[in-house]
Scaffold this motif. Structure first.
Motif, PDB file in Angstrom:
ATOM      1  N   SER A 104       0.830  -1.209   0.000  1.00  0.00           N
ATOM      2  CA  SER A 104       0.000   0.000   0.000  1.00  0.00           C
ATOM      3  C   SER A 104       0.861   1.254   0.000  1.00  0.00           C
ATOM      4  N   LEU A 105       1.917   1.247   0.836  1.00  0.00           N
ATOM      5  CA  LEU A 105       2.828   2.392   0.856  1.00  0.00           C
ATOM      6  C   LEU A 105       3.542   2.549  -0.486  1.00  0.00           C
ATOM      7  N   PHE A 106       3.897   1.423  -1.080  1.00  0.00           N
ATOM      8  CA  PHE A 106       4.564   1.467  -2.382  1.00  0.00           C
ATOM      9  C   PHE A 106       3.643   2.076  -3.439  1.00  0.00           C
ATOM     10  N   TYR A 107       2.396   1.613  -3.474  1.00  0.00           N
ATOM     11  CA  TYR A 107       1.443   2.153  -4.451  1.00  0.00           C
ATOM     12  C   TYR A 107       1.205   3.639  -4.227  1.00  0.00           C
ATOM     13  N   PHE A 108       1.088   4.021  -2.956  1.00  0.00           N
ATOM     14  CA  PHE A 108       0.885   5.435  -2.662  1.00  0.00           C
ATOM     15  C   PHE A 108       2.101   6.258  -3.080  1.00  0.00           C
ATOM     16  N   GLY A 109       3.317   5.699  -2.844  1.00  0.00           N
ATOM     17  CA  GLY A 109       4.538   6.397  -3.262  1.00  0.00           C
ATOM     18  C   GLY A 109       4.600   6.575  -4.767  1.00  0.00           C
ATOM     19  N   VAL A 110       4.204   5.540  -5.506  1.00  0.00           N
ATOM     20  CA  VAL A 110       4.172   5.641  -6.971  1.00  0.00           C
ATOM     21  C   VAL A 110       3.174   6.711  -7.400  1.00  0.00           C
ATOM     22  N   ALA A 111       2.002   6.699  -6.766  1.00  0.00           N
ATOM     23  CA  ALA A 111       0.973   7.699  -7.101  1.00  0.00           C
ATOM     24  C   ALA A 111       1.479   9.109  -6.811  1.00  0.00           C
ATOM     25  N   PHE A 112       2.159   9.277  -5.662  1.00  0.00           N
ATOM     26  CA  PHE A 112       2.687  10.593  -5.317  1.00  0.00           C
ATOM     27  C   PHE A 112       3.727  11.055  -6.334  1.00  0.00           C
ATOM     28  N   CYS A 113       4.600  10.126  -6.761  1.00  0.00           N
ATOM     29  CA  CYS A 113       5.617  10.476  -7.761  1.00  0.00           C
ATOM     30  C   CYS A 113       4.982  10.917  -9.072  1.00  0.00           C
ATOM     31  N   VAL A 114       3.927  10.200  -9.480  1.00  0.00           N
ATOM     32  CA  VAL A 114       3.225  10.567 -10.721  1.00  0.00           C
ATOM     33  C   VAL A 114       2.667  11.978 -10.622  1.00  0.00           C
TER      34      VAL A 114
END
Length: 274
Positions: A104-114
């Protein structure tokens, strides 16, 4: 995180955009898991399919799995089932799936980077310089509003301040250098670096300088009464007077300028109060 106020986060389009992208990534991940399960299910025998469905019925919801993945320890049987068949220096490894909280943290980090890269490329949101300029402008406006409430400096309360010299030089060059030249060596107007003065209405040098920039010269109409005419605020005239005092008293090797005018003056007091 970048708004400066935690309450502003929930009204930010970037926050909701990041949340939306993270939600989409989680939904896609969940859908991929189901596709994998479907493919696995098709390859099973009839008895295996029954066992597979029974195991699925025992599974918890996503959020329950998310919470339990943080603290639930595997049983000995579960560990034995996923142990990797090799060891190094007596250390064995488990073929664990990544925890839900980590994913979940990984997905959120990817979303934040985008969202961050999009914001940096197409908006001013992610530019620290733009944010600095905005905050600096707001602070300057607040400072100017505060200064406007202070009583102005007049000939009665003007005092010499060392920390005003640098600003005084800039103000002098902008308003006085056309007549007295940069550095005060004199041009159309008299040399301000020597010990001769045409007008001496005050007994103290700093007070005399401030008096002249405030009231102008009675012998030369070209010398503007900056204070009386309100062309320059008194607090700025105090800085100009501090600079003129500085070039007259504190600079021993002042450049040679215009010939002395007026009379030589020995002041009663070397300078105004510091």
């Amino acid at each position: 995180m970048l708004s400066g106020s935690w309450t502003a986060v929930f009204t930010s389009l970037y926050y909701w955009g990041t949340t939306l992208v993270a939600g989409l990534l989680l939904a896609i991940g969940n859908r991929v898991d189901k596709l994998i399960d479907n493919n696995v299910f098709r390859s099973l025998t009839q008895d295996q399919k029954v066992d597979f469905l029974l195991e699925k019925q025992k599974e918890k919801s996503y959020f329950k799995n998310f919470i339990s993945s943080m603290y639930v320890k595997q049983s000995k049987e579960e560990e034995d089932a996923i142990i990797i068949n090799h060891d190094f220096d007596g250390i064995q490894e488990l073929d664990n799936a990544l925890p839900k909280w980590w994913l979940s943290l990984f997905y959120f980090g990817v979303a934040f980077c985008v969202m961050y890269l999009f914001s940096y490329a197409f908006t001013d949101f992610a530019h620290p310089y733009v944010d600095y300029q905005k905050q600096n402008t707001e602070l300057q406006q607040k400072f100017d509003a505060y200064v406007a409430t202070l009583p102005d400096v007049t000939p009665e309360n003007a005092v010499f301040k060392v920390d005003a010299i640098a600003q005084g030089e800039a103000l002098f060059n902008a308003n006085c250098a056309s007549c007295h030249s940069a550095g005060g060596a004199g041009s159309v107007g008299p040399n301000l670096t020597d010990d001769h003065w045409i007008n001496t209405p005050e007994k103290e040098l700093f007070k005399n300088i401030f008096h002249m920039v405030w009231n102008g010269s009675p012998t030369n109409p070209q010398m503007v009464a900056f204070g009386k005419s309100k062309k320059i605020p008194g607090r700025d005239l105090e800085k100009i007077a501090a600079y003129v005092y500085h070039i007259n008293q504190d600079i021993a090797d002042a450049p040679k300028g215009k010939a002395a005018q007026g009379k030589k003056v020995v002041w009663e007091e070397a300078q105004g109060a510091k």
